[in-house]
Scaffold this active site. Structure first.
Site, mmCIF file in Angstrom:
data_model
loop_
_atom_site.group_PDB
_atom_site.id
_atom_site.type_symbol
_atom_site.label_atom_id
_atom_site.label_comp_id
_atom_site.label_asym_id
_atom_site.label_seq_id
_atom_site.Cartn_x
_atom_site.Cartn_y
_atom_site.Cartn_z
ATOM 1 N N ASP A 44 -6.543 -6.595 -6.955
ATOM 2 C CA ASP A 44 -4.974 -6.038 -5.928
ATOM 3 C C ASP A 44 -5.585 -5.918 -4.909
ATOM 4 O O ASP A 44 -6.422 -5.351 -4.756
ATOM 5 C CB ASP A 44 -4.305 -5.038 -6.720
ATOM 6 N N LEU A 45 -4.862 -6.321 -3.689
ATOM 7 C CA LEU A 45 -4.450 -5.930 -2.307
ATOM 8 C C LEU A 45 -4.291 -5.117 -1.998
ATOM 9 O O LEU A 45 -5.151 -3.618 -1.444
ATOM 10 C CB LEU A 45 -4.087 -7.510 -1.546
ATOM 11 N N ASP A 46 -2.941 -4.658 -1.753
ATOM 12 C CA ASP A 46 -2.709 -3.152 -1.482
ATOM 13 C C ASP A 46 -3.351 -1.904 -1.729
ATOM 14 O O ASP A 46 -2.957 -1.578 -3.091
ATOM 15 C CB ASP A 46 -0.801 -3.023 -1.104
ATOM 16 N N LYS A 69 3.957 -8.254 -11.154
ATOM 17 C CA LYS A 69 3.476 -7.195 -11.886
ATOM 18 C C LYS A 69 5.432 -6.144 -12.732
ATOM 19 O O LYS A 69 6.011 -5.651 -11.572
ATOM 20 C CB LYS A 69 2.333 -6.364 -11.500
ATOM 21 N N THR A 125 -3.304 -0.706 2.627
ATOM 22 C CA THR A 125 -1.684 -1.272 4.095
ATOM 23 C C THR A 125 -0.612 0.134 2.715
ATOM 24 O O THR A 125 0.885 -0.503 2.827
ATOM 25 C CB THR A 125 -1.048 -2.761 3.518
ATOM 26 N N SER A 157 -3.301 -10.635 -5.992
ATOM 27 C CA SER A 157 -1.230 -9.623 -5.306
ATOM 28 C C SER A 157 0.107 -9.488 -5.192
ATOM 29 O O SER A 157 -0.197 -11.333 -5.100
ATOM 30 C CB SER A 157 -2.013 -9.190 -3.352
ATOM 31 N N ALA A 158 1.108 -8.967 -5.308
ATOM 32 C CA ALA A 158 2.349 -9.454 -5.286
ATOM 33 C C ALA A 158 2.486 -9.782 -3.786
ATOM 34 O O ALA A 158 3.524 -10.387 -3.420
ATOM 35 C CB ALA A 158 3.335 -8.106 -5.623
ATOM 36 N N LYS A 175 5.133 0.850 -6.138
ATOM 37 C CA LYS A 175 3.946 -0.383 -5.769
ATOM 38 C C LYS A 175 3.347 -0.655 -6.762
ATOM 39 O O LYS A 175 3.386 -0.743 -8.026
ATOM 40 C CB LYS A 175 2.393 1.132 -5.822
ATOM 41 N N GLU A 199 -6.722 -2.032 -9.511
ATOM 42 C CA GLU A 199 -6.331 -1.699 -9.350
ATOM 43 C C GLU A 199 -4.966 -0.455 -9.046
ATOM 44 O O GLU A 199 -5.789 0.475 -9.631
ATOM 45 C CB GLU A 199 -5.218 -1.892 -10.710
ATOM 46 N N ASP A 200 -4.053 -0.252 -8.120
ATOM 47 C CA ASP A 200 -3.647 1.289 -7.382
ATOM 48 C C ASP A 200 -2.683 1.935 -7.829
ATOM 49 O O ASP A 200 -1.854 2.974 -7.761
ATOM 50 C CB ASP A 200 -4.006 1.448 -6.116
#
Ligand code: BG6
Ligand code: MG
Length: 217
Positions: free
Chosen positions: A10-12, A146, A18, A115-116, A46, A170-171
């Site tokens: 995942d990115l953020d 997601k 971010t 990422s979303a 999130k 994932e966070d």
């Protein structure tokens, strides 16, 4: 028995810091609409798409608007968010993320971004990480948010690997659920309290080893 072939990130909140900018922009919108929005409530947003995040925010504030107004509100939040991320530099890569991506590849595994966010490419360019991924699937390439597994299944497809050989980092609760729905292993970045359904939870990519990952299989 399968073995690990790919790591999907995942990115953020996993690769870059971010998540705080998303929170600041949503909180600014909430304040403009006349209600408070807390960090705890932000956990629900999130990993969730922009429009779905707005729906949750409005539910929290007890507000209803027409579709047109909702689109204007989401666009306004995004303008503020983009302002925050345009000045992002390498120093906003989260601890251990770049090093971990390199070590994963050195071990012969593939890497993908799942990422979303529709802003993912801007962020990756700003922090210099585009070339660290063999595949990039972001919010411009997916139709379902997601916890739908679409984003991670598309990563596996593009990497040409079986979903059962992938590990997701994932966070977000919704992201852990998406990984589970894709039939993948998942490692939570954060706390066990926020991410009870992950196979393993670590505070950041600085505290995970390849050995721990292979042990999941
Ligand atoms: C996810 C974030 O990565 O992307 C969410 O965790 C965000 O908070 C979603 O809403 C969509 O991002 P964007 O940049 O397209 O608004
Ligand atoms: Mg995230």
């Amino acid at each position: 028995m399968s073995t690990v072939r790919a790591c999907l990130f995942d990115l953020d909140g996993v690769i870059v810091d971010t998540a705080k900018y998303h929170f600041l922009a949503w909180r600014r919108l909430a304040q403009e609409l006349g209600f408070e929005f807390t960090k705890e409530q932000n956990e629900r947003l999130k990993g969730v798409s922009r429009m779905q995040s707005l729906e949750i925010l409005l539910e929290i504030g007890g507000k209803t608007f027409s579709q047109n107004v909702k689109e204007e509100l989401a666009a306004k939040k995004n303008l503020w968010y983009v302002e925050y991320i345009t000045t992002m530099k390498q120093n906003e890569i989260l601890p251990g993320a770049a090093e971990f991506l390199l070590s994963v590849r050195q071990a012969g595994l593939q890497t993908a971004l799942g990422s979303a966010s529709k802003n993912a490419m801007t962020i990756l360019h700003n922090v210099g990480l585009v070339s660290y991924f063999d595949s990039i699937i972001d919010g411009t390439k997916t139709a379902k948010a997601k916890p739908d597994p679409e984003v991670f299944l598309l990563c596996a497809k593009e990497l040409n690997v079986d979903p059962a050989t992938c590990v997701v980092f994932e966070d977000a609760k919704a992201g852990i659920e998406a990984a589970r729905n894709a039939g993948m292993h998942c490692i939570g970045i954060g706390t066990k309290e926020d991410l009870p359904d992950a196979d393993l939870v670590v505070p950041s990519l600085a505290s995970i080893t390849l050995e721990q990952i292979t042990q999941l299989f």
